[in-house]
Design a protein around this motif. Sequence first.
Motif: not given
Length: 219
Positions: A48-74
Motif C-alpha cells: 500500500l506504500v505506507r512505508l513508515t508503518e511497514a518498516r515499523r511492523e517489519a522491525q517488530t516482526a524481526c524482534n518477535l521472530a528472533a525472540e521465539c526462535g523462528r529463523p525463517d520468519v526472522h
Amino acid sequence: IASVHQMLNQPEQAVETHRRAGEAFRQSGSLDDAACETLAAAGTLAGLVRLTEARREAQTACNLAAECGRPDVHARALALLGHIEGVIGLEDSAEQSIREALRIATENDLTHVTVEIHRRLGAVREGTAHFTQARDTYFSTLEQCRRIGAQEVVLDCLGCLAWALFRVGDWAHSSDVCRDVIRQREAPPYSRGAGIATLGLIHALRGEFRRARRLWQQL
C-alpha cells in the motif's frame, strides 16, 4: 479473515486483521504466530506504500521472530525491512538488513527463503539504480529457482529481469525475456505487465510505434 480480505482486494482491512491477530497472539504469549501475523501486516502495508508503518511492523516482526526462535520468519522479515529501507533511500541500511537475512537463511539451510531474499536484493539494487548488479542478482535468483523447482518465483522474477536488462542496454535479451513472461499465462499480473510495458517501450524507441501500441493496449 485476513486472507478473505486479500482475496476481496481489501488490503486495508487485511492489515487491521493481521494487526489485531498479532497483538492477540503476543498477549497470549504465542510469539511465533504473532511474528507471522506482524510480518503479513508489514508486507501488505508495503504494498500500500505506507512505508513508515511497514518498516515499523517489519522491525517488530524481526524482534518477535528472533525472540521465539523462528529463523525463517526472522530472515523474511529482515529481507522485507531491507527492501523497504531501499525504497525510502536508506541504501546502506537496506544492504545490511538483507545481508543479515541471507546469513540467517544460509546458516539454517532455508533454501526457499534464500531465493526470496535474493529477489528482494535485486529489487533494492534496481530501486537504487544499480541496474547491472540488479541484473546479476535476478539471474542468480532464477538459477536457484530453477534448481529447486520454484516455478512461481521464476515467473515473479522475469518481469523484473526484463526491466533490468533494458536499463543496462541489453535490448535483445530484454525482448526475449519479455516475450517469455508474456507467454506465461500463469505469471503474476504485475510480472506480465512489466514484460508488456518493457517490450512496448523497446518497440517505441526503435520507431515501431504500431507494435508498441498493440502491446500497451493489453495493459
